[in-house]
Motif scaffolding. Structure first.
Motif, short mmCIF file in Angstrom:
data_model
loop_
_atom_site.label_atom_id
_atom_site.label_comp_id
_atom_site.label_asym_id
_atom_site.label_seq_id
_atom_site.Cartn_x
_atom_site.Cartn_y
_atom_site.Cartn_z
N GLY A 242 -16.11 116.17 83.93
CA GLY A 242 -15.39 114.91 83.68
C GLY A 242 -13.89 115.04 83.82
O GLY A 242 -13.23 114.13 84.36
N VAL A 243 -13.32 116.14 83.33
CA VAL A 243 -11.86 116.30 83.39
C VAL A 243 -11.37 116.40 84.84
O VAL A 243 -10.41 115.70 85.22
CB VAL A 243 -11.42 117.52 82.55
CG1 VAL A 243 -9.93 117.76 82.70
CG2 VAL A 243 -11.78 117.30 81.08
N PRO A 244 -11.95 117.21 85.72
CA PRO A 244 -11.49 117.23 87.12
C PRO A 244 -11.72 115.91 87.86
O PRO A 244 -10.90 115.51 88.70
CB PRO A 244 -12.30 118.37 87.75
CG PRO A 244 -12.71 119.22 86.62
CD PRO A 244 -12.93 118.29 85.49
N ILE A 245 -12.83 115.23 87.56
CA ILE A 245 -13.09 113.94 88.22
C ILE A 245 -12.01 112.93 87.86
O ILE A 245 -11.50 112.20 88.72
CB ILE A 245 -14.49 113.43 87.85
CG1 ILE A 245 -15.57 114.30 88.49
CG2 ILE A 245 -14.68 111.98 88.28
CD1 ILE A 245 -16.98 113.94 88.07
N THR A 246 -11.64 112.87 86.60
CA THR A 246 -10.58 111.95 86.17
C THR A 246 -9.25 112.30 86.84
O THR A 246 -8.52 111.41 87.29
CB THR A 246 -10.43 112.00 84.65
OG1 THR A 246 -11.68 111.66 84.03
CG2 THR A 246 -9.36 111.02 84.18
N GLY A 247 -8.93 113.59 86.91
CA GLY A 247 -7.69 113.99 87.58
C GLY A 247 -7.70 113.69 89.06
O GLY A 247 -6.66 113.30 89.64
N TYR A 248 -8.84 113.84 89.71
CA TYR A 248 -8.92 113.55 91.15
C TYR A 248 -8.74 112.06 91.41
O TYR A 248 -8.05 111.67 92.37
CB TYR A 248 -10.28 114.02 91.67
CG TYR A 248 -10.49 113.75 93.14
CD1 TYR A 248 -9.84 114.52 94.11
CD2 TYR A 248 -11.34 112.73 93.57
CE1 TYR A 248 -10.03 114.28 95.46
CE2 TYR A 248 -11.54 112.47 94.91
CZ TYR A 248 -10.88 113.26 95.85
OH TYR A 248 -11.06 113.00 97.19
N ILE A 249 -9.32 111.22 90.57
CA ILE A 249 -9.15 109.77 90.74
C ILE A 249 -7.70 109.38 90.47
O ILE A 249 -7.14 108.50 91.16
CB ILE A 249 -10.12 109.01 89.82
CG1 ILE A 249 -11.57 109.33 90.20
CG2 ILE A 249 -9.88 107.51 89.90
CD1 ILE A 249 -12.60 108.70 89.27
N ASN A 250 -7.07 110.01 89.51
CA ASN A 250 -5.66 109.70 89.21
C ASN A 250 -4.74 110.08 90.36
O ASN A 250 -3.68 109.46 90.55
CB ASN A 250 -5.23 110.41 87.93
CG ASN A 250 -5.79 109.77 86.68
OD1 ASN A 250 -6.18 108.60 86.69
ND2 ASN A 250 -5.88 110.54 85.60
N GLN A 251 -5.09 111.11 91.12
CA GLN A 251 -4.27 111.48 92.26
C GLN A 251 -4.33 110.43 93.37
O GLN A 251 -3.33 110.16 94.05
CB GLN A 251 -4.70 112.83 92.80
CG GLN A 251 -4.32 114.00 91.89
CD GLN A 251 -4.74 115.33 92.47
OE1 GLN A 251 -5.37 115.39 93.52
NE2 GLN A 251 -4.38 116.41 91.79
N ILE A 252 -5.50 109.84 93.57
CA ILE A 252 -5.64 108.83 94.62
C ILE A 252 -5.14 107.47 94.13
O ILE A 252 -4.33 106.81 94.81
CB ILE A 252 -7.12 108.74 95.06
CG1 ILE A 252 -7.60 110.09 95.57
CG2 ILE A 252 -7.30 107.66 96.13
CD1 ILE A 252 -9.08 110.11 95.94
N SER B 204 -6.04 105.35 87.31
CA SER B 204 -7.34 104.69 87.45
C SER B 204 -8.49 105.58 86.99
O SER B 204 -9.61 105.10 86.79
CB SER B 204 -7.57 104.27 88.90
OG SER B 204 -6.60 103.35 89.31
N GLY B 205 -8.23 106.86 86.87
CA GLY B 205 -9.30 107.76 86.42
C GLY B 205 -9.72 107.51 84.99
O GLY B 205 -10.85 107.86 84.60
N TYR B 206 -8.85 106.87 84.20
CA TYR B 206 -9.20 106.60 82.81
C TYR B 206 -10.25 105.50 82.69
O TYR B 206 -10.90 105.39 81.65
CB TYR B 206 -7.95 106.23 82.01
CG TYR B 206 -6.92 107.33 82.01
CD1 TYR B 206 -7.18 108.55 81.40
CD2 TYR B 206 -5.68 107.14 82.62
CE1 TYR B 206 -6.24 109.56 81.41
CE2 TYR B 206 -4.73 108.15 82.61
CZ TYR B 206 -5.02 109.36 82.02
OH TYR B 206 -4.08 110.36 82.03
N TYR B 207 -10.42 104.70 83.74
CA TYR B 207 -11.52 103.72 83.73
C TYR B 207 -12.87 104.43 83.77
O TYR B 207 -13.83 103.99 83.13
CB TYR B 207 -11.39 102.76 84.91
CG TYR B 207 -10.18 101.87 84.83
CD1 TYR B 207 -10.06 100.90 83.83
CD2 TYR B 207 -9.15 101.96 85.76
CE1 TYR B 207 -8.95 100.08 83.74
CE2 TYR B 207 -8.04 101.14 85.70
CZ TYR B 207 -7.94 100.20 84.69
OH TYR B 207 -6.84 99.39 84.61
N PHE B 208 -12.93 105.50 84.56
CA PHE B 208 -14.16 106.31 84.57
C PHE B 208 -14.43 106.91 83.19
O PHE B 208 -15.58 106.91 82.71
CB PHE B 208 -14.03 107.42 85.62
CG PHE B 208 -15.09 108.48 85.53
CD1 PHE B 208 -16.38 108.23 85.99
CD2 PHE B 208 -14.81 109.72 84.97
CE1 PHE B 208 -17.36 109.20 85.90
CE2 PHE B 208 -15.79 110.70 84.88
CZ PHE B 208 -17.07 110.44 85.35
#
Length: 516
Positions: free
Chosen positions: A327-337, A341-345
């Motif tokens: 979960g932590v890397p997925i949130t960071g990856y979405i925030n980079q793009i 927005s990764g906090y919605y996930f």
């Protein structure tokens, strides 16, 4: 790297519980403290990423998991009745440590540099190696320690006589708690929520640094986060330890409410700006995070029997390891793009985890006693009632006559006071079938009273002020004899045509069985 450290600490929980059951908890705690301090020392010499990943991510996480779980196991050995209060105090130390170590890392590494600063922190973490040495077995303080030691010595003598027979050791991992459907649902719910619950711990400082906050402000935010989580531990703990008679909140609802609060704070994190906005977020998120950590453990304690709690809690902690790592890397990856927005996930995964807890259900009580008294035939004057007693002993077992009185804290058996010198007083006693609710359980110290039934036909007639009340006898087939009462506390005597138990003082029996 930070997510890997937290994930490994969760992943070590089932292994620590299994090793402590087979060996010594104190030995495991000392070993974990040694690994904990050495990992931080090795990290101070790291010059490349893979070296820091191995020392800080893997070894430090393993040591932290061992130290945390062994401390919880020791608390469980010492405290039974006040487990909730002790857990509240102990887990509040997590928030205080988070606040203090944020300042310690900043001052040590900022002024002394990476290597000397981490070595200074290692000196403080070495306390995790020396403090578990003072752990002592709870049997040393047991009021019947001599009896326990005698039983252990007798067991050793029996084993010495049977040296030729191989004694089977208990399995390394006991999956008995996983037979509970509620625990399996709880594992899925906690794993789903872990995908997003812990992400602000790793991205708060990075996001604040990108928005131009000063280093001192970031350290202050981390300090606020630690104190707010400690406040969450204490606040939610007081709700459980000292429930209000006007407003009773179940532990499941407390856990779900804390997860919903974390989800709302994650939505706020995607939109806040400025230092004051981060301060409001930190306090809301910290209180809910502390409440979630505490209420989840107490909810597991409520759902699982006490003897299986340590194993069940190890599985709950282990179920959160892989979701945190993902979960932590997925949130960071979405925030980079897409920034923030990764906090919605994280919000969606947290809310889904809170919703899954509705499927846990309620705890089923084992029916080991008489439940109800159905009136199948009563006349207009209520002088005569017929109580249908089901001899099949199942969920629909029906009591022969009213035997319960609701007290302030539990249900008590009501025994008529007979004059032992006057046998006719037994016939003058009035039996009445009561229409009030009777629980499906009895206190263990009083469960022996359920091991009686009326002899004769399935429909036993209880006559008010009559002379024929029937005969009591032991249940040799339908009900199993109670193990909670020492042999000889309940005697049986004959009074005329009736045979009834001579019950001694209930309070004395409660005191004796509680001490045993």
């Amino acid at each position: 790297m930070g997510a890997l450290c937290l994930s490994i600490s969760f992943f070590m929980s089932p292994f620590v519980v299994a090793a402590s059951r087979r060996k010594s908890t104190r030995l495991a705690a000392v070993f974990g403290g040694l690994i904990f301090a050495l990992a931080c020392l090795f990290a101070s010499f790291a010059m490349q990423f893979h070296q820091a990943l191995l020392s800080y991510g893997l070894v430090l996480g393993a040591g932290a998991g061992i130290v945390r779980e062994t401390s919880g196991l020791v608390l469980g050995h010492y405290f039974k009745r006040r487990r909730e209060f002790v857990e509240m105090v102990a887990q509040a130390g997590t928030g205080v440590g988070m606040a203090l170590f944020s300042v310690l890392y900043k001052e040590a590494v900022g002024k002394l540099g990476w290597r000397l600063g981490m070595q200074a922190v290692t000196g403080l973490l070495s306390l995790a190696f020396f403090l578990p040495i003072v752990y002592r077995s709870a049997n040393l303080y047991h009021p019947q320690r001599r009896a326990i030691m005698h039983l252990k010595n007798q067991r050793k003598k029996v084993k010495e006589k049977k040296t030729h027979a191989k004694v089977k050791k208990p399995p390394m991992f006991d999956f008995t708690p996983l037979k509970s459907r509620g625990l399996r649902v709880l594992l899925v719910a906690s794993a789903t929520g872990a995908l997003g619950i812990y992400t602000p711990l790793f991205y708060l400082a990075i996001q604040g640094h990108k928005e131009g906050l000063e280093d001192s402000a970031l350290v202050l935010l981390q300090t606020f986060l630690g104190f707010s989580s400690a406040l969450g531990f204490v606040g939610f703990g007081l709700v459980i330890v000292r429930p209000s008679s006007q407003c009773l909140i179940s532990r499941q609802y407390l856990c779900q409410a804390s997860m919903v609060g974390i989800g709302i704070s994650l939505l706020a994190l995607s939109a806040i700006q400025g230092y004051h906005g981060y301060v409001l977020f930190v306090w809301l998120y910290g209180i809910c995070l502390g409440g979630f950590s505490y209420s989840l453990k107490m909810f597991t304690l409520e759902r699982i029997r006490a003897r299986h709690f340590t194993k069940a809690w190890g599985f709950v902690q282990g179920a959160k390891s892989i979701p945190v790592l993902l979960g932590v890397p997925i949130t960071g990856y979405i925030n980079q793009i897409y920034p923030k927005s990764g906090y919605y996930f994280s919000f969606i995964s947290t809310i889904i985890g809170a919703s899954l807890m509705f499927l846990v259900g309620t705890k089923k009580e084992h029916v080991n006693s008489i439940s109800n008294c159905n009136l199948t035939n009563c006349n207009a004057n209520l002088n005569e009632c017929v109580c249908n007693f089901n001899t099949a002993y199942g969920p629909e077992v029906i009591a022969p006559c009213p035997l319960y009185r609701q007290g302030s804290s539990h249900y008590e058996r009501v025994f008529p006071a007979y004059d032992h010198l006057d046998r006719n007083s037994l016939h003058r006693h009035s039996y009445k079938c009561r229409r009030e609710f009777v629980p499906h359980y009895l206190p263990k110290s009083l469960s022996y009273a359920a091991n009686i039934e009326y002899s004769g036909h399935p429909n036993v007639k209880c006559i008010s002020h009559g002379s024929d009340i029937g005969t009591y006898k032991h249940l040799h087939h339908n009900l199993r004899p109670s193990r909670s009462v020492p042999e000889g506390l309940a005697r049986w005597g004959h009074y005329g045509s009736c045979r009834r138990p001579i019950i001694r003082n209930v309070q004395v029996i409660e005191q004796i069985t509680t001490s045993v």
